[in-house]
Design an enzyme around this catalytic site. Structure first.
Site, PDB file in Angstrom:
ATOM      1  N   CYS A   1      14.384   1.934  44.545  1.00  0.00           N
ATOM      2  CA  CYS A   1      13.499   1.671  43.400  1.00  0.00           C
ATOM      3  C   CYS A   1      12.026   1.830  43.760  1.00  0.00           C
ATOM      4  O   CYS A   1      11.173   1.892  42.881  1.00  0.00           O
ATOM      5  CB  CYS A   1      13.760   0.266  42.862  1.00  0.00           C
ATOM      6  SG  CYS A   1      15.477  -0.026  42.443  1.00  0.00           S
TER       7      CYS A   1
ATOM      8  N   ASN B   1      17.281  -0.713  33.998  1.00  0.00           N
ATOM      9  CA  ASN B   1      16.645  -0.494  35.297  1.00  0.00           C
ATOM     10  C   ASN B   1      17.070   0.874  35.834  1.00  0.00           C
ATOM     11  O   ASN B   1      18.231   1.071  36.181  1.00  0.00           O
ATOM     12  CB  ASN B   1      17.077  -1.626  36.243  1.00  0.00           C
ATOM     13  CG  ASN B   1      16.592  -1.442  37.678  1.00  0.00           C
ATOM     14  OD1 ASN B   1      16.199  -0.353  38.089  1.00  0.00           O
ATOM     15  ND2 ASN B   1      16.626  -2.517  38.453  1.00  0.00           N
TER      16      ASN B   1
ATOM     17  N   HIS C   1       7.893  -2.013  38.729  1.00  0.00           N
ATOM     18  CA  HIS C   1       9.265  -1.504  38.622  1.00  0.00           C
ATOM     19  C   HIS C   1      10.006  -2.343  37.590  1.00  0.00           C
ATOM     20  O   HIS C   1       9.911  -3.568  37.593  1.00  0.00           O
ATOM     21  CB  HIS C   1       9.945  -1.600  39.991  1.00  0.00           C
ATOM     22  CG  HIS C   1      11.418  -1.412  39.936  1.00  0.00           C
ATOM     23  ND1 HIS C   1      12.006  -0.373  39.247  1.00  0.00           N
ATOM     24  CD2 HIS C   1      12.444  -2.147  40.460  1.00  0.00           C
ATOM     25  CE1 HIS C   1      13.316  -0.475  39.346  1.00  0.00           C
ATOM     26  NE2 HIS C   1      13.610  -1.540  40.070  1.00  0.00           N
TER      27      HIS C   1
HETATM   28  C1  COA Z   1      21.221 -10.458  38.148  1.00  0.00           C
HETATM   29  C2  COA Z   1      20.463 -11.641  37.553  1.00  0.00           C
HETATM   30  C3  COA Z   1      20.024 -11.317  36.130  1.00  0.00           C
HETATM   31  C4  COA Z   1      21.394 -12.827  37.526  1.00  0.00           C
HETATM   32  O1  COA Z   1      20.696 -13.918  36.976  1.00  0.00           O
HETATM   33  P1  COA Z   1      20.727 -15.311  37.701  1.00  0.00           P
HETATM   34  O2  COA Z   1      19.966 -16.235  36.846  1.00  0.00           O
HETATM   35  O3  COA Z   1      20.277 -15.118  39.102  1.00  0.00           O
HETATM   36  O4  COA Z   1      22.273 -15.648  37.635  1.00  0.00           O
HETATM   37  P2  COA Z   1      23.168 -16.391  38.713  1.00  0.00           P
HETATM   38  O5  COA Z   1      23.856 -15.368  39.549  1.00  0.00           O
HETATM   39  O6  COA Z   1      22.378 -17.464  39.405  1.00  0.00           O
HETATM   40  O7  COA Z   1      24.214 -17.095  37.786  1.00  0.00           O
HETATM   41  C5  COA Z   1      23.824 -18.103  36.851  1.00  0.00           C
HETATM   42  C6  COA Z   1      24.985 -18.406  35.946  1.00  0.00           C
HETATM   43  O8  COA Z   1      25.229 -17.270  35.096  1.00  0.00           O
HETATM   44  C7  COA Z   1      26.576 -16.806  35.275  1.00  0.00           C
HETATM   45  N1  COA Z   1      26.543 -15.346  35.210  1.00  0.00           N
HETATM   46  C8  COA Z   1      26.298 -14.486  36.209  1.00  0.00           C
HETATM   47  N2  COA Z   1      26.342 -13.222  35.748  1.00  0.00           N
HETATM   48  C9  COA Z   1      26.606 -13.320  34.438  1.00  0.00           C
HETATM   49  C10 COA Z   1      26.737 -12.365  33.403  1.00  0.00           C
HETATM   50  N3  COA Z   1      26.599 -11.040  33.643  1.00  0.00           N
HETATM   51  N4  COA Z   1      26.971 -12.805  32.168  1.00  0.00           N
HETATM   52  C11 COA Z   1      27.114 -14.108  31.891  1.00  0.00           C
HETATM   53  N5  COA Z   1      26.992 -15.067  32.832  1.00  0.00           N
HETATM   54  C12 COA Z   1      26.730 -14.660  34.083  1.00  0.00           C
HETATM   55  C13 COA Z   1      27.017 -17.306  36.618  1.00  0.00           C
HETATM   56  O9  COA Z   1      28.392 -17.446  36.663  1.00  0.00           O
HETATM   57  C14 COA Z   1      26.294 -18.635  36.699  1.00  0.00           C
HETATM   58  O10 COA Z   1      27.034 -19.602  35.957  1.00  0.00           O
HETATM   59  P3  COA Z   1      27.075 -21.140  36.400  1.00  0.00           P
HETATM   60  O11 COA Z   1      25.677 -21.648  36.301  1.00  0.00           O
HETATM   61  O12 COA Z   1      27.994 -21.764  35.394  1.00  0.00           O
HETATM   62  O13 COA Z   1      27.608 -21.146  37.811  1.00  0.00           O
HETATM   63  C15 COA Z   1      19.216 -11.982  38.387  1.00  0.00           C
HETATM   64  O14 COA Z   1      19.585 -12.528  39.622  1.00  0.00           O
HETATM   65  C16 COA Z   1      18.362 -10.804  38.631  1.00  0.00           C
HETATM   66  O15 COA Z   1      17.896 -10.155  37.715  1.00  0.00           O
HETATM   67  N6  COA Z   1      18.061 -10.523  39.914  1.00  0.00           N
HETATM   68  C17 COA Z   1      17.230  -9.435  40.284  1.00  0.00           C
HETATM   69  C18 COA Z   1      17.995  -8.212  40.109  1.00  0.00           C
HETATM   70  C19 COA Z   1      17.126  -7.023  40.187  1.00  0.00           C
HETATM   71  O16 COA Z   1      16.064  -7.015  39.673  1.00  0.00           O
HETATM   72  N7  COA Z   1      17.625  -6.021  40.844  1.00  0.00           N
HETATM   73  C20 COA Z   1      16.993  -4.804  40.964  1.00  0.00           C
HETATM   74  C21 COA Z   1      16.004  -4.837  42.026  1.00  0.00           C
HETATM   75  S1  COA Z   1      15.601  -3.215  42.342  1.00  0.00           S
END
Ligand code: COA
Length: 335
Positions: free
Chosen positions: A124, A291, A260
């Site tokens: 990225c 993304n 980004h």
């Molecule tokens: C991927 C992302 C959106 C996940 O969000 P998050 O808030 O970190 O989510 P978590 O993994 O902590 O999970 C939180 C809750 O949502 C749930 N969950 C995870 N993915 C889910 C989905 N796709 N849909 C619904 N629920 C989801 C989990 O089970 C968890 O539930 P719980 O609280 O009951 O245990 C976030 O981590 C993110 O955007 N990270 C950066 C990714 C990025 O930018 N990548 C590119 C970089 S180049």
């Protein structure tokens, strides 16, 4: 070395982005189309990532096709002939041949005069790496004009059943022509890497393991979303501030912020940490586009130019970050 050493070439005194172009694939995929496979909801995706829909390419919208389309627009807007381009840099992780680079085929299709052409793999962060290299090539005399392309078909490497990535990744292309300028149009790059976090975003397994398995499937991208989120939100704001410092401007001089497009909440966290004034226009292309890795910054900047949020002469801060971990940031003048 004896005597006077070797002859050198002189480059341009300054370099700038002369034109930007982009290509958005034709398939619009709303959240409703991805939620069932990951037991999610439109509401959850919008709240956690800001994404309402994404663009995925059709089979005809190949990496080369999208890159050429974006580049033609950038070249036309730069007002140059493709033959003036002496170097083509393609940032991508989704060209499916280990070799040769897709850049040579793109340079040929564009009608450059056998420009130097190569791919870079900085995920990225690739587009901002390319802009830094192009600026130095133009100033150092290695290329009169250089074309930087960010292009991805991440849908090819996305596991539609993976809750952590299926709703995030998307496809598209963006391109910029970098050439000589009377005034400095590309600030010094602030870039680096953190290989200790090599595993945070990566291809699940290498190609040899895929082929050796009994039921080979594409080696999808996997990500430790939480850790990436924390790293990007805090570290990248510092990198952005360093880029402003190195360009000799303050946040009050800034007009446009184009990070980004990884996650809308990361964008907001960076803007808050940098105390960005409200009048600074912030790229939010991720809502409609998803993304697109190396393509996300030129796609987002091009949208802002088209919609009047970024105007010619504006100072724009670009911050790119991703797998590696690799990052790069610089201030540029909007063409
Ligand atoms: C991927 C992302 C959106 C996940 O969000 P998050 O808030 O970190 O989510 P978590 O993994 O902590 O999970 C939180 C809750 O949502 C749930 N969950 C995870 N993915 C889910 C989905 N796709 N849909 C619904 N629920 C989801 C989990 O089970 C968890 O539930 P719980 O609280 O009951 O245990 C976030 O981590 C993110 O955007 N990270 C950066 C990714 C990025 O930018 N990548 C590119 C970089 S180049």
């Amino acid at each position: 070395m004896t005597g006077q050493g070797l002859a050198q070439v002189d480059g341009a005194r300054h370099a700038a982005i002369l034109g930007i172009g982009s290509y958005r694939p034709s398939r619009v995929i709303p959240n409703a189309e991805v939620v069932d496979a990951i037991d999610s909801s439109d509401e959850w995706i919008q709240q956690r990532s800001g994404i309402r829909q994404r663009r995925w390419a059709t089979p005809e919208e190949t990496v080369q096709m999208m890159a050429v389309a974006a580049s033609r627009t950038a070249i036309e807007r730069a007002g140059i002939d493709p033959k003036q381009i002496e170097c083509v840099i393609v940032a991508t992780v989704t060209h499916m041949y280990q070799t040769p680079a897709i850049a040579t085929a793109i340079a040929h299709e564009l009608g450059t005069d056998q420009a130097a052409a190569f791919d870079i793999s900085a995920a990225c962060a690739g587009f901002c790496h390319g802009i830094a290299m192009a600026a130095d090539l133009v100033r150092g005399g290695s290329a009169g004009h250089a074309l930087v392309i960010g292009v991805e078909r991440l849908s090819d490497l996305t596991d539609v059943g993976d809750r952590g990535t299926a709703f995030i990744f998307a496809d598209g292309a963006g391109a910029a022509v970098v050439g000589p300028s009377d005034t400095p149009g590309i600030g010094p790059v602030v870039w680096g890497s953190d290989g200790e976090q090599f595993d945070l975003i990566r291809q699940r397994e290498d190609w040899r393991d895929v082929i050796a398995s009994e039921q080979p499937v594409m080696p999808h991208l996997v990500m430790q979303g939480n850790a990436v989120f924390r790293w990007a939100s805090y570290q990248m704001a510092k990198t952005g501030q360093q880029a402003l410092d190195r360009a000799g401007i303050t946040i009050d001089d800034l007009d446009v912020f184009v990070p980004h497009q990884a996650n809308m909440r990361i964008t907001d966290a960076m803007a808050r940490a940098m105390k960005m004034p409200e009048r600074v226009k912030i790229a939010r292309d991720i809502a409609e586009q998803g993304n697109t890795s190396a393509a996300s910054i030129p796609l987002a900047l091009d949208r802002m130019i088209e919609e009047g949020d970024a105007r010619s002469g504006d100072k724009a801060l670009l911050i790119a970050f991703g797998a590696g971990l690799a990052y790069a940031a610089q201030v540029v003048i909007v063409p």
